[in-house]
Design a protein around this motif. Structure first.
Motif, short mmCIF file in Angstrom:
data_model
loop_
_atom_site.label_atom_id
_atom_site.label_comp_id
_atom_site.label_asym_id
_atom_site.label_seq_id
_atom_site.Cartn_x
_atom_site.Cartn_y
_atom_site.Cartn_z
N ALA A 172 41.97 -95.34 73.75
CA ALA A 172 40.58 -95.81 73.75
C ALA A 172 40.33 -96.75 72.58
N ALA A 173 40.91 -96.43 71.41
CA ALA A 173 40.76 -97.32 70.25
C ALA A 173 41.43 -98.66 70.52
N GLY A 174 42.57 -98.65 71.21
CA GLY A 174 43.25 -99.89 71.53
C GLY A 174 42.49 -100.76 72.50
N LEU A 175 41.67 -100.15 73.34
CA LEU A 175 40.82 -100.90 74.25
C LEU A 175 39.55 -101.39 73.58
N ALA A 176 39.05 -100.63 72.60
CA ALA A 176 37.71 -100.90 72.06
C ALA A 176 37.71 -101.80 70.83
N TYR A 177 38.66 -101.66 69.93
CA TYR A 177 38.51 -102.27 68.60
C TYR A 177 39.28 -103.56 68.33
N PRO A 178 40.46 -103.79 68.90
CA PRO A 178 41.19 -105.00 68.51
C PRO A 178 40.44 -106.30 68.75
N GLY A 179 39.60 -106.34 69.79
CA GLY A 179 38.84 -107.57 70.04
C GLY A 179 37.94 -107.94 68.88
N ALA A 180 37.40 -106.94 68.19
CA ALA A 180 36.55 -107.22 67.04
C ALA A 180 37.32 -107.90 65.92
N PHE A 181 38.60 -107.58 65.79
CA PHE A 181 39.41 -108.19 64.73
C PHE A 181 39.73 -109.65 65.05
N ALA A 182 39.57 -110.02 66.32
CA ALA A 182 39.80 -111.42 66.71
C ALA A 182 38.53 -112.26 66.64
N THR A 183 37.36 -111.62 66.70
CA THR A 183 36.11 -112.38 66.82
C THR A 183 35.14 -112.20 65.66
N LEU A 184 35.29 -111.13 64.89
CA LEU A 184 34.35 -110.82 63.82
C LEU A 184 35.00 -110.99 62.46
N PRO A 185 34.21 -111.15 61.41
CA PRO A 185 34.79 -111.09 60.07
C PRO A 185 35.51 -109.76 59.87
#
Length: 376
Positions: free
Chosen positions: A59-72
């Motif tokens: 679930a963490a792999g689905l939810a969080y990596p995108g934030a590391f690509a788009t957010l500070p």
């Protein structure tokens, strides 16, 4: 017509199996009931805790990596750590409730057993130190030790994700090395004020979480972490059948344990040749990975997970944290009730487990309904 709670855009397997893990955790947390024989720990080396941690990583792999690509970076890290803070807060709340339930059973309902079980005894002997330990996660009551480990893993998650975005093999390799070091050097977070360490050692369990995290990241990209091969699927099934026979057939278990002792006598480390849960020993780890690989290869599993007949279980998985918190309180209430008011009978045990599961399913249904947009 009432809308179905199943949502097609979500992978139904994650919610279903997370919900199934919560069902089995609740059954096993009301010890002595006859339904325990149906849980997965009676058919292999792992139990629902391994499945819960793997799926939490997924679930963490689905939810969080995108934030590391788009957010500070700080905001992406804050998303993981904010979830860890939520877990910590929920853990403290249910710890206080469960401690009150156990003490009330002992004080008001003549259940002296509750003074001593579930790690309550050390709190009675040293309440000041143990209360500090509760706040610092060093003192954990029995059946309330999964969330601290999960929170610790989410603290590690940003580093895992940052490395995995560069190279999944490197992240998994470093995680494996940490698992080995945890076993070789007995690395663990300290318990306080008791001696020893955490029951769920985060330095060991992070490896399973990392594999789940990598699986979730691959699933997000539409691919598998481990490709499907017919020989591997059949091999996994054969090994799962062997594990089930090991657990169920005494002669096979005797031979198997004798083989593991022989390897231990030759110098193999304990975390490779026993079933230690704290350090997530290799037989437990391999069993859950075989189970995940086989089940993820089966089309019927996807169809079953999306079926309306398992929707109540899937909803439990979708709202996993509040359902787990409720189930933990209900399990401690059931243990206290048994100790105080009733004989240890299969009728009470079975009735209580079914009633507790119905309450949790109803609670998950209410949570789903409240999450729906209000029509005007």
């Amino acid at each position: 017509m009432t809308k179905t709670p199943l949502v097609s855009r979500r992978d139904p397997r994650l919610d279903f199996f997370r919900g199934l893990a919560l069902v089995m955790i609740f059954i096993n947390h009301v010890p002595g009931n006859p339904l325990e024989v149906l849980t997965n720990r009676n058919f292999g080396f792992s139990d629902a805790a391994e499945g819960f941690v793997f799926m939490s990583g997924m679930a963490a792999g689905l939810a969080y990596p995108g934030a590391f690509a788009t957010l500070p970076l700080w905001r992406a890290v804050a998303k993981c750590w904010g979830r860890a803070w939520t877990l910590y807060s929920v853990h403290l709340v249910i710890t206080a409730i469960c401690l009150a339930i156990m003490l009330a059973a002992a004080l008001w309902f003549d259940a002296p057993k509750m003074w001593t079980i579930n790690n309550v005894g050390p709190w009675m002997r040293a309440p000041v130190q143990s209360t500090i330990g509760i706040a610092t996660l060093g003192h954990q009551f029995g059946y309330l030790n999964i969330l601290p480990m999960y929170a610790a893993l989410l603290i590690l998650a940003p580093l895992m994700i940052l490395i995995a975005r560069k190279s999944l093999p490197v992240m998994l390799g470093l995680s494996f090395v940490l698992w080995v070091c945890a076993g070789e050097f007995r690395l663990n977070l300290p318990a306080y004020p008791n001696p020893g360490g955490w029951f769920f050692n985060p330095f060991a369990w992070q490896f399973l979480f990392a594999i789940g995290l990598a699986s979730g990241m691959c699933l997000k990209e539409g691919r598998r972490l481990v490709p499907l091969r017919a020989w591997a699927v059949w091999g996994a099934l054969a090994l799962l059948v062997f594990c089930a026979l090991w657990v169920q057939v005494g002669a096979i278990a005797t031979l198997g344990r004798g083989g593991l002792r022989w390897l231990g006598d030759l110098g193999a480390p304990f975390y490779l040749v026993n079933f230690d849960k704290t350090f997530l020993a290799a037989p437990r780890l391999l069993h859950i990975l075989l189970l995940v690989y086989f089940l993820s290869s089966q089309p019927w599993v996807t169809r079953l997970s999306a079926s309306r007949w398992v929707a109540p279980v899937s909803l439990m998985g979708r709202f996993g944290l509040p359902v787990f918190a409720l189930g933990t309180v209900l399990s401690i209430l059931g243990q206290s009730w048994k100790a105080a008011l009733v004989n240890d009978t299969w009728v009470f045990d079975t009735s209580y487990v079914f009633a507790g599961l119905i309450v949790q399913m109803g609670f998950a249904r209410i949570k789903w309904q409240l999450s729906q947009p209000v029509s005007r």
